[in-house]
Design a protein around this motif. Structure first.
Motif, PDB file in Angstrom:
ATOM      1  N   TRP A 104       0.835  -1.203   0.206  1.00 48.08           N
ATOM      2  CA  TRP A 104      -0.184   0.063  -0.053  1.00 48.08           C
ATOM      3  C   TRP A 104       0.688   1.362  -0.017  1.00 48.08           C
ATOM      4  O   TRP A 104       0.465   2.360  -0.538  1.00 48.08           O
ATOM      5  CB  TRP A 104      -1.114  -0.101   1.302  1.00 48.08           C
ATOM      6  N   PRO A 105       1.881   1.299   0.603  1.00 54.63           N
ATOM      7  CA  PRO A 105       2.760   2.493   0.416  1.00 54.63           C
ATOM      8  C   PRO A 105       3.228   2.995  -1.061  1.00 54.63           C
ATOM      9  O   PRO A 105       3.071   4.262  -1.245  1.00 54.63           O
ATOM     10  CB  PRO A 105       4.023   2.204   0.960  1.00 54.63           C
ATOM     11  N   GLY A 107       0.976   3.172  -3.328  1.00 49.12           N
ATOM     12  CA  GLY A 107      -0.415   3.877  -3.673  1.00 49.12           C
ATOM     13  C   GLY A 107      -0.312   5.283  -2.760  1.00 49.12           C
ATOM     14  O   GLY A 107      -0.809   6.140  -3.275  1.00 49.12           O
ATOM     15  N   PHE A 108       0.113   5.032  -1.650  1.00 50.04           N
ATOM     16  CA  PHE A 108      -0.002   6.195  -0.606  1.00 50.04           C
ATOM     17  C   PHE A 108       1.102   7.388  -1.121  1.00 50.04           C
ATOM     18  O   PHE A 108       0.761   8.564  -1.126  1.00 50.04           O
ATOM     19  CB  PHE A 108       0.285   5.712   0.683  1.00 50.04           C
ATOM     20  N   TRP A 163      -5.505   1.048   4.591  1.00 51.37           N
ATOM     21  CA  TRP A 163      -4.417   1.851   5.168  1.00 51.37           C
ATOM     22  C   TRP A 163      -4.254   3.274   4.457  1.00 51.37           C
ATOM     23  O   TRP A 163      -3.932   4.158   4.960  1.00 51.37           O
ATOM     24  CB  TRP A 163      -3.103   1.165   5.026  1.00 51.37           C
ATOM     25  N   ILE A 164      -4.352   3.305   2.983  1.00 51.40           N
ATOM     26  CA  ILE A 164      -4.139   4.534   2.151  1.00 51.40           C
ATOM     27  C   ILE A 164      -5.162   5.505   2.631  1.00 51.40           C
ATOM     28  O   ILE A 164      -4.944   6.751   2.872  1.00 51.40           O
ATOM     29  CB  ILE A 164      -4.237   4.305   0.791  1.00 51.40           C
ATOM     30  N   SER A 167      -4.322   6.821   6.186  1.00 49.05           N
ATOM     31  CA  SER A 167      -3.123   7.545   6.261  1.00 49.05           C
ATOM     32  C   SER A 167      -3.330   9.026   5.758  1.00 49.05           C
ATOM     33  O   SER A 167      -3.035   9.971   6.143  1.00 49.05           O
ATOM     34  CB  SER A 167      -1.871   6.835   5.459  1.00 49.05           C
ATOM     35  N   LEU A 168      -4.224   9.012   4.513  1.00 52.27           N
ATOM     36  CA  LEU A 168      -4.527  10.289   4.026  1.00 52.27           C
ATOM     37  C   LEU A 168      -5.316  11.206   4.878  1.00 52.27           C
ATOM     38  O   LEU A 168      -5.307  12.342   4.941  1.00 52.27           O
ATOM     39  CB  LEU A 168      -5.277  10.062   2.608  1.00 52.27           C
ATOM     40  N   SER A 238       6.596  12.090   2.901  1.00 48.40           N
ATOM     41  CA  SER A 238       5.592  11.079   2.824  1.00 48.40           C
ATOM     42  C   SER A 238       6.461  10.035   1.912  1.00 48.40           C
ATOM     43  O   SER A 238       6.229   8.704   2.206  1.00 48.40           O
ATOM     44  CB  SER A 238       4.571  11.577   1.906  1.00 48.40           C
ATOM     45  N   GLY A 242       6.906   6.331   3.030  1.00 44.52           N
ATOM     46  CA  GLY A 242       6.356   5.299   2.320  1.00 44.52           C
ATOM     47  C   GLY A 242       7.399   4.067   1.943  1.00 44.52           C
ATOM     48  O   GLY A 242       7.131   2.872   2.149  1.00 44.52           O
TER      49      GLY A 242
END
Length: 293
Positions: A104-105, A107-108, A163-164, A167-168, A238, A242
């Motif tokens: 997922w990082p 995408g984040f 998770w994304i 986190s956002l 970020s 990530g």
């Protein structure tokens, strides 16, 4: 002063990564269904936040109720991350499930860059590709030979998407007070309990260890770690954070090796090199620049 804040953010990020990596080992110690585990963990996290103290005042927490992002991205993202990850861990090799979840990082980082007006930077894309390539052998390796179902992988991806969202939400807020974290944790506990009541069966035989470790998960990997993650998101890059999260499946694999749940392997070394290469690519031109918000 800025460098001190950035360093503190990175230390908080490292602590978060280590706490998250301990989760598969802790989850393996208990015999509770996913959502019951999540409900106990989040309840313990809410009590921890209450006990540590309130730094922002009750009014700050009450204001959160009026924000749809609090419900959808905050509580919804947190509950989804817990539900899908805990459920996936019961459907295959914990190291592989953790690896898929912590993609997922990628995408984040991409979403954070776009929202910050930086667009899709080639350096971020290349660094993510290097890390992903290094992690592929680990997910494809046989490990202990535990079969991992397609549903398990799908739930790992769903956990990553959650998770994304979470986190956002944290990154879009000012520093949250303890009372706001308490409300987030308590909301996730209630939502998790509701899902447990509707879709799960409480096991007839449980032990004090089951409940104790579930509570420990709430205090550590899914309590303190969320707070340190929010702190890190506000004080560091970020992109670099990530990249740090890519170490979660690697550290997790090392923990599993230490407790005899996995064996040391060449794919683990390749994954480690891939993550280091990714960090070097994405940060070699930006570590000395002011952080963009």
């Amino acid at each position: 002063m800025a460098n001190t804040r950035t360093s503190a953010g990175l230390l908080a990020g490292l602590l978060t990564v280590t706490l998250w990596a301990s989760l598969p080992v802790l989850r393996d110690l208990i015999n509770l269904p996913p959502m019951l585990t999540a409900a106990v963990a989040m309840g313990a996290a809410a009590l921890m936040a209450q006990g540590v103290g309130q730094r922002g005042g009750t009014a700050v927490g009450v204001t959160s109720y009026r924000d749809w992002k609090f419900w959808l991205m905050g509580i919804g993202g947190l509950t989804g991350a817990l539900y899908f990850y805990f459920s996936a861990l019961g459907k295959g090799d914990p190291a592989k499930i953790t690896l898929v979840t912590y993609l997922w990082p990628l995408g984040f980082m991409l979403v954070a860059d776009v929202l910050a007006g930086r667009g899709l930077r080639a350096r971020t894309l290349l660094g993510s590709a290097v890390a992903f390539s290094g992690l592929i052998p680990l997910v494809l390796s046989n490990g202990q030979g535990e079969p991992t179902s397609t549903l398990g992988y799908a739930q790992g991806i769903a956990s990553g998407i959650s998770w994304i969202m979470f986190s956002l939400y944290l990154r879009g807020r000012a520093a949250l007070s303890w009372v706001e974290y308490k409300y987030l944790f308590a909301g996730a506990a209630v939502a998790s309990w509701g899902l447990h009541y509707l879709f799960e069966v409480t096991p007839e035989h449980t032990t004090a260890m089951d409940w104790g470790v579930a509570a420990l998960i709430g205090v550590g990997p899914y309590g303190l770690a969320f707070i340190t993650w929010g702190y890190a998101l506000l004080r560091s890059s970020s992109t670099l954070l990530g990249i740090l999260t890519y170490f979660v499946p690697i550290i997790s694999s090392l923990f599993l090796i230490l407790v005899g749940r996995a064996a040391f392997s060449v794919p683990l070394v390749i994954a480690f090199i891939g993550v280091l290469g990714s960090a070097a690519i994405t940060q070699m031109k930006s570590l000395h620049r002011p952080r963009l918000r």
